[in-house]
Design an enzyme around this catalytic site. Sequence first.
Site, PDB file in Angstrom:
ATOM      1  N   HIS A 166       0.678  -1.199  -0.018  1.00 33.84           N
ATOM      2  CA  HIS A 166      -0.088  -0.190   0.124  1.00 33.84           C
ATOM      3  C   HIS A 166       0.969   1.308   0.148  1.00 33.84           C
ATOM      4  O   HIS A 166       0.461   2.347   0.800  1.00 33.84           O
ATOM      5  CB  HIS A 166      -1.256   0.262   1.021  1.00 33.84           C
ATOM      6  CG  HIS A 166      -0.031   0.180   2.434  1.00 33.84           C
ATOM      7  ND1 HIS A 166      -0.632  -0.512   3.727  1.00 33.84           N
ATOM      8  CD2 HIS A 166       0.795   0.570   2.879  1.00 33.84           C
ATOM      9  CE1 HIS A 166      -0.002  -0.519   4.603  1.00 33.84           C
ATOM     10  NE2 HIS A 166       0.893   0.190   4.245  1.00 33.84           N
ATOM     11  N   HIS A 225      -1.146   4.885   9.590  1.00 37.84           N
ATOM     12  CA  HIS A 225       0.007   5.418   9.895  1.00 37.84           C
ATOM     13  C   HIS A 225       0.085   6.822  10.495  1.00 37.84           C
ATOM     14  O   HIS A 225       1.025   7.371  10.311  1.00 37.84           O
ATOM     15  CB  HIS A 225       0.832   5.515   8.686  1.00 37.84           C
ATOM     16  CG  HIS A 225       1.022   4.283   7.876  1.00 37.84           C
ATOM     17  ND1 HIS A 225      -0.316   3.665   7.076  1.00 37.84           N
ATOM     18  CD2 HIS A 225       1.844   3.485   7.287  1.00 37.84           C
ATOM     19  CE1 HIS A 225       0.088   2.641   6.308  1.00 37.84           C
ATOM     20  NE2 HIS A 225       1.340   2.413   6.573  1.00 37.84           N
ATOM     21  N   HIS A 255       9.883  -4.521   4.213  1.00 32.26           N
ATOM     22  CA  HIS A 255      10.381  -3.154   4.001  1.00 32.26           C
ATOM     23  C   HIS A 255      10.736  -2.472   5.360  1.00 32.26           C
ATOM     24  O   HIS A 255      10.098  -2.970   6.146  1.00 32.26           O
ATOM     25  CB  HIS A 255       9.520  -2.385   3.219  1.00 32.26           C
ATOM     26  CG  HIS A 255       8.191  -2.037   3.665  1.00 32.26           C
ATOM     27  ND1 HIS A 255       7.128  -2.795   4.183  1.00 32.26           N
ATOM     28  CD2 HIS A 255       7.667  -0.541   3.927  1.00 32.26           C
ATOM     29  CE1 HIS A 255       6.123  -2.419   4.349  1.00 32.26           C
ATOM     30  NE2 HIS A 255       6.318  -0.829   4.473  1.00 32.26           N
ATOM     31  N   GLU A 283       3.836  -5.200   8.807  1.00 33.50           N
ATOM     32  CA  GLU A 283       2.445  -4.851   8.114  1.00 33.50           C
ATOM     33  C   GLU A 283       1.952  -6.332   7.447  1.00 33.50           C
ATOM     34  O   GLU A 283       0.832  -6.388   7.127  1.00 33.50           O
ATOM     35  CB  GLU A 283       2.630  -3.857   6.957  1.00 33.50           C
ATOM     36  CG  GLU A 283       2.848  -2.547   7.465  1.00 33.50           C
ATOM     37  CD  GLU A 283       2.897  -1.459   6.613  1.00 33.50           C
ATOM     38  OE1 GLU A 283       2.984  -0.374   6.824  1.00 33.50           O
ATOM     39  OE2 GLU A 283       3.133  -1.539   5.358  1.00 33.50           O
TER      40      GLU A 283
HETATM   41  C1  DHB Z   1       6.437   3.035   1.940  1.00 34.17           C
HETATM   42  C2  DHB Z   1       5.807   1.610   2.542  1.00 34.17           C
HETATM   43  C3  DHB Z   1       4.702   1.736   3.317  1.00 34.17           C
HETATM   44  O1  DHB Z   1       4.143   0.648   3.599  1.00 34.17           O
HETATM   45  C4  DHB Z   1       4.185   3.034   3.771  1.00 34.17           C
HETATM   46  O2  DHB Z   1       3.045   2.746   4.455  1.00 34.17           O
HETATM   47  C5  DHB Z   1       4.707   4.294   3.217  1.00 34.17           C
HETATM   48  C6  DHB Z   1       5.893   4.262   2.374  1.00 34.17           C
HETATM   49  C7  DHB Z   1       7.444   3.226   0.980  1.00 34.17           C
HETATM   50  O3  DHB Z   1       8.248   1.971   0.610  1.00 34.17           O
HETATM   51  O4  DHB Z   1       7.680   4.312   0.535  1.00 34.17           O
HETATM   52 FE    FE Z   2       2.535   1.085   5.089  1.00 36.80          FE
END
Ligand code: DHB
Ligand code: FE
Length: 282
Positions: free
Chosen positions: A12, A59, A192, A239
């Site tokens: 997302h 967030h 990530h 997540e």
């Molecule tokens: C990114 C990934 C995320 O899950 C998010 O909520 C905000 C940014 C990213 O990789 O830029």
């Molecule tokens: Fe996120």
Amino acid sequence: MAKLIGGLATSHIPSIGNAIAKGLQQDPYWKPFFDGFPPIRAWLEEQKPDVAVVFYNDHGLNFFLDKMPTFAVGAAAEYHNADEGWGIPTLPPHRGSPELSWHIINSLIDQEFDVVTCQEMLVDHAFTVPLKLFWPQEACPVLTVPICINTVQFPLPSAKRVYALGKAVGAAIQSWKSEQKVVVLGTGGLSHQLDGERAGFINKDFDLKFMQSLQSNPEWATQYSIHELVEKTGTQGVELLMWLAMRGALSTGGSGVRTVHSNYHIPISNTATGVMALEQVD
Ligand code: DHB
Ligand code: FE
């Protein structure tokens, strides 16, 4: 009774919202990501769900660090989006399904999940971007029920607990006295990490094992503690709990679901992206 047709999951990332707004789907950077969606949209076109129950993590738009529910369920007639500072266009409100929201809330409390109920709730990119990816048309054709799971501030709920929440939501949907068709979404992940020493961390091997487990062995990820999941997937990789909640809502066992389509692509922004659609077959 309502019919639970299956589950959808996707990453997302906010910059996807910009790519959509600018029509960059065929751009070489974006194409391998966006190409994961047409087969899933074709399935949705066939199935025509009426309502989407969306597991996602806020967030900081609706809940901030001062008040952070572990699990919160929206019970509004509509959900507004607002500027989060990512520079993506603010989208018109999404229509809610207060009837299904209250049915899920009552059923969850009955099943001893004591959730926060939100009759007003701003929805962030984790809610709006996936809905746009699955239903790109101007007006989103499905009603929505947002279910927020805290992955922002420790302590986070365990994978085991999140899977159990998904099961309880699935049972609630199946007991809804309605002719409507329901699809469950999980948004976030995959691996990530946006900050700290491991910023940019990605774990393809784990992501692919996780995606595979959702088809054949949905409880696989519940063996891991939150700290182990952070170690394996990054601080924001947790997540992927949203995918687990989605899967919990569907039939258990490998034979209960059929994979309609899945795709995995690294990277978009800082994230390993995945998308998956599972059809409930029993
Ligand atoms: C990114 C990934 C995320 O899950 C998010 O909520 C905000 C940014 C990213 O990789 O830029
Ligand atoms: Fe996120």
